[in-house]
Design a protein around this motif. Structure first.
Motif, PDB file in Angstrom:
ATOM      1  N   ALA A   1       0.826  -1.208   0.000  1.00 20.72           N
ATOM      2  CA  ALA A   1       0.000   0.000   0.000  1.00 20.72           C
ATOM      3  C   ALA A   1       0.857   1.254   0.000  1.00 20.72           C
ATOM      4  N   VAL A   2       1.981   1.237   0.712  1.00 26.26           N
ATOM      5  CA  VAL A   2       2.895   2.376   0.677  1.00 26.26           C
ATOM      6  C   VAL A   2       3.425   2.571  -0.746  1.00 26.26           C
ATOM      7  N   LEU A   3       3.831   1.473  -1.379  1.00 22.32           N
ATOM      8  CA  LEU A   3       4.407   1.574  -2.721  1.00 22.32           C
ATOM      9  C   LEU A   3       3.352   1.931  -3.768  1.00 22.32           C
ATOM     10  N   ALA A   4       2.086   1.698  -3.452  1.00 24.97           N
ATOM     11  CA  ALA A   4       1.003   2.072  -4.370  1.00 24.97           C
ATOM     12  C   ALA A   4       0.546   3.507  -4.166  1.00 24.97           C
ATOM     13  N   SER A   5       1.126   4.197  -3.200  1.00 23.47           N
ATOM     14  CA  SER A   5       0.731   5.570  -2.903  1.00 23.47           C
ATOM     15  C   SER A   5       1.432   6.551  -3.836  1.00 23.47           C
ATOM     16  N   ASP A   6       0.802   7.685  -4.020  1.00 21.25           N
ATOM     17  CA  ASP A   6       1.335   8.750  -4.867  1.00 21.25           C
ATOM     18  C   ASP A   6       1.889   9.831  -3.945  1.00 21.25           C
ATOM     19  N   LEU A   7       3.218   9.857  -3.815  1.00 19.79           N
ATOM     20  CA  LEU A   7       3.882  10.763  -2.879  1.00 19.79           C
ATOM     21  C   LEU A   7       4.976  11.519  -3.633  1.00 19.79           C
ATOM     22  N   PRO A   8       4.594  12.525  -4.424  1.00 22.32           N
ATOM     23  CA  PRO A   8       5.561  13.168  -5.316  1.00 22.32           C
ATOM     24  C   PRO A   8       6.664  13.947  -4.615  1.00 22.32           C
ATOM     25  N   ALA A   9       6.447  14.357  -3.363  1.00 29.64           N
ATOM     26  CA  ALA A   9       7.460  15.148  -2.650  1.00 29.64           C
ATOM     27  C   ALA A   9       8.362  14.291  -1.763  1.00 29.64           C
ATOM     28  N   LEU A  10       8.142  12.978  -1.714  1.00 32.50           N
ATOM     29  CA  LEU A  10       8.847  12.114  -0.768  1.00 32.50           C
ATOM     30  C   LEU A  10      10.337  12.054  -1.087  1.00 32.50           C
ATOM     31  N   THR A  11      11.157  12.443  -0.113  1.00 34.53           N
ATOM     32  CA  THR A  11      12.610  12.370  -0.258  1.00 34.53           C
ATOM     33  C   THR A  11      13.222  11.293   0.633  1.00 34.53           C
ATOM     34  N   ASP A  12      12.485  10.857   1.659  1.00 35.00           N
ATOM     35  CA  ASP A  12      13.051   9.970   2.678  1.00 35.00           C
ATOM     36  C   ASP A  12      12.027   8.892   3.019  1.00 35.00           C
ATOM     37  N   LEU A  13      12.365   7.640   2.710  1.00 38.12           N
ATOM     38  CA  LEU A  13      11.486   6.506   3.022  1.00 38.12           C
ATOM     39  C   LEU A  13      12.242   5.506   3.867  1.00 38.12           C
ATOM     40  N   GLU A  14      11.636   5.131   4.995  1.00 38.32           N
ATOM     41  CA  GLU A  14      12.255   4.193   5.927  1.00 38.32           C
ATOM     42  C   GLU A  14      11.237   3.134   6.312  1.00 38.32           C
ATOM     43  N   LEU A  15      11.576   1.871   6.041  1.00 37.65           N
ATOM     44  CA  LEU A  15      10.696   0.754   6.354  1.00 37.65           C
ATOM     45  C   LEU A  15      11.443  -0.246   7.233  1.00 37.65           C
ATOM     46  N   TRP A  16      10.822  -0.620   8.357  1.00 35.52           N
ATOM     47  CA  TRP A  16      11.391  -1.635   9.245  1.00 35.52           C
ATOM     48  C   TRP A  16      10.618  -2.930   9.001  1.00 35.52           C
TER      49      TRP A  16
ATOM     50  N   GLY B   1      15.792   3.758   3.654  1.00 33.45           N
ATOM     51  CA  GLY B   1      16.114   2.909   4.790  1.00 33.45           C
ATOM     52  C   GLY B   1      15.310   1.624   4.702  1.00 33.45           C
ATOM     53  N   LEU B   2      16.001   0.515   4.481  1.00 33.07           N
ATOM     54  CA  LEU B   2      15.383  -0.818   4.492  1.00 33.07           C
ATOM     55  C   LEU B   2      15.954  -1.513   5.726  1.00 33.07           C
ATOM     56  N   ARG B   3      15.332  -1.247   6.857  1.00 33.41           N
ATOM     57  CA  ARG B   3      15.945  -1.500   8.152  1.00 33.41           C
ATOM     58  C   ARG B   3      15.306  -2.666   8.894  1.00 33.41           C
ATOM     59  N   ASN B   4      16.040  -3.104   9.944  1.00 33.30           N
ATOM     60  CA  ASN B   4      15.500  -4.110  10.857  1.00 33.30           C
ATOM     61  C   ASN B   4      14.993  -5.329  10.091  1.00 33.30           C
ATOM     62  N   ALA B   5      15.762  -5.766   9.097  1.00 36.26           N
ATOM     63  CA  ALA B   5      15.287  -6.780   8.157  1.00 36.26           C
ATOM     64  C   ALA B   5      15.943  -8.132   8.383  1.00 36.26           C
ATOM     65  N   GLU B   6      15.112  -9.138   8.512  1.00 38.03           N
ATOM     66  CA  GLU B   6      15.579 -10.519   8.535  1.00 38.03           C
ATOM     67  C   GLU B   6      16.114 -10.924   7.161  1.00 38.03           C
ATOM     68  N   ILE B   7      15.678 -10.215   6.125  1.00 35.30           N
ATOM     69  CA  ILE B   7      16.075 -10.502   4.746  1.00 35.30           C
ATOM     70  C   ILE B   7      17.168  -9.540   4.276  1.00 35.30           C
ATOM     71  N   ALA B   8      17.997  -9.066   5.201  1.00 36.01           N
ATOM     72  CA  ALA B   8      18.968  -8.024   4.878  1.00 36.01           C
ATOM     73  C   ALA B   8      19.948  -8.459   3.787  1.00 36.01           C
ATOM     74  N   ASP B   9      20.412  -9.705   3.811  1.00 35.22           N
ATOM     75  CA  ASP B   9      21.348 -10.147   2.774  1.00 35.22           C
ATOM     76  C   ASP B   9      20.689 -10.136   1.399  1.00 35.22           C
ATOM     77  N   GLY B  10      19.460 -10.581   1.318  1.00 33.43           N
ATOM     78  CA  GLY B  10      18.739 -10.552   0.050  1.00 33.43           C
ATOM     79  C   GLY B  10      18.530  -9.137  -0.448  1.00 33.43           C
ATOM     80  N   LEU B  11      18.243  -8.218   0.478  1.00 38.89           N
ATOM     81  CA  LEU B  11      18.097  -6.814   0.095  1.00 38.89           C
ATOM     82  C   LEU B  11      19.409  -6.271  -0.451  1.00 38.89           C
ATOM     83  N   ALA B  12      20.521  -6.615   0.193  1.00 41.50           N
ATOM     84  CA  ALA B  12      21.824  -6.139  -0.263  1.00 41.50           C
ATOM     85  C   ALA B  12      22.140  -6.646  -1.664  1.00 41.50           C
ATOM     86  N   VAL B  13      21.833  -7.908  -1.915  1.00 36.03           N
ATOM     87  CA  VAL B  13      22.067  -8.471  -3.246  1.00 36.03           C
ATOM     88  C   VAL B  13      21.255  -7.712  -4.294  1.00 36.03           C
TER      89      VAL B  13
END
Length: 315
Positions: free
Chosen positions: A169-184, A215-227
């Motif tokens: 739902a966040v990624l489906a949102s229209d946020l044209p001014a967004l400069t900083d996105l952080e998801l835990w 910020g793609l934080r606090n992730a159990e899938i951190a290695d996959g995100l890095a790849v």
């Protein structure tokens, strides 16, 4: 790690607590007001805390027109009482200057993050069209709906288990001014079922044209995100990349270094990681012009021949 203290700063301002009784403290510079009322009343489960409701109405009557930044702490007992989202929305006309909002700033002693009943937070954006910063924390009944908002610059979602529905739902949102996105993202044990593939539109650079910090934080899938980030088009337009508080290991760090150049970044945050000292040092050495944070190294737990890594925040 759990949340052992309240925020001391929010939206670039010091946090000042609204007292239980009496007038507001005198301040000589812009502040973020912190409003909190912890109350354990078992019979009030699934209803808004009356103590919070009434005290917040008094605060809005007292200071509403001047409040530019607001931190909401405990709303009764968050495992029983749902977040005061409707009350906050109803107060929008009386909080005309509000530009920054943090919902859920409470310690684990007040309520574990996975127990916090929050609900759908997107109505806050609809109610406050001039809002520029929104940070929300939650776990149970934590939802989001696609929304358009023209002014939001920063969105942070803290969770020990963020669902793919919330992320979608966040990624489906229209946020044209967004400069900083952080998801835990948290862990699957607490509902964190988001996969790297779910982030494809974001990583492809198709969303949020003004995005400069991810910020793609606090992730159990951190290695996959890095790849995935090693070749993700979105990285090329970022100034800051944050993979902290997760389970990043040597394989993920090696993939980052072997991928596209990261020398254009001003900051790479990897703190709370599972890197070996040698690999951590190699990341710092490879990016001499980048502020690289490899503090807070962790050791995996060993049990019955298996190795386990843990995110900083889960329960």
């Amino acid at each position: 790690m759990t949340f052992g203290s309240h925020a001391s700063e929010f939206a670039g301002r010091p946090v000042v607590t609204v007292p239980v009784d009496g007038p507001l403290p005198t301040v000589d510079a812009p502040v973020s007001w912190r409003f909190s009322r912890w109350d354990f009343e078992e019979k009030s489960e699934d209803t808004l805390s009356e103590e919070f409701r009434d005290a917040f109405e008094r605060f809005v009557a007292q200071a509403g027109p001047s409040v530019e930044s607001l931190v909401i702490g405990a709303w009764g007992y968050a495992a029983f009482n749902p977040a005061p989202i409707r009350q906050l929305c109803a107060a929008a006309e009386r909080l005309p200057a509000l530009r920054a909002l943090f919902l859920g700033d409470m310690t684990s002693e007040e309520c574990e993050i996975s127990w916090m009943k929050v609900g759908d937070v997107s109505p806050l954006l609809t109610a406050y069209p001039a809002l520029e910063v929104l940070r929300v924390r939650g776990g149970e009944e934590f939802d989001f709906s696609p929304v358009r908002h023209d002014r939001l610059r920063e969105l942070a979602v803290e969770s020990g288990g963020l669902s793919r529905e919330f992320v979608g739902a966040v990624l489906a949102s229209d946020l044209p001014a967004l400069t900083d996105l952080e998801l835990w993202f948290g862990t699957e044990d607490y509902g964190g079922d988001t996969t790297v593939e779910d982030l494809t539109p974001l990583l492809a650079g198709e969303l949020f044209p003004q995005l400069r910090r991810l910020g793609l934080r606090n992730a159990e899938i951190a290695d996959g995100l890095a790849v995935a980030l090693a070749s993700a088009p979105v990285v090329g337009r970022l100034e800051r990349l944050d993979l902290s508080n997760g389970t990043l290991g040597d394989e993920g760090a090696a993939a980052l270094l072997a991928g596209q150049p990261l020398t254009h970044l001003t900051a790479l945050d990897l703190h709370h990681h599972f890197l070996s000292p040698e690999v951590a040092a190699s990341v710092v050495a490879a990016l001499p012009g980048v502020q690289v944070d490899v503090s807070d190294p962790q050791e995996p737990d060993e049990y019955d021949g298996e190795s386990y890594r843990y995110t900083a925040v889960a329960e």
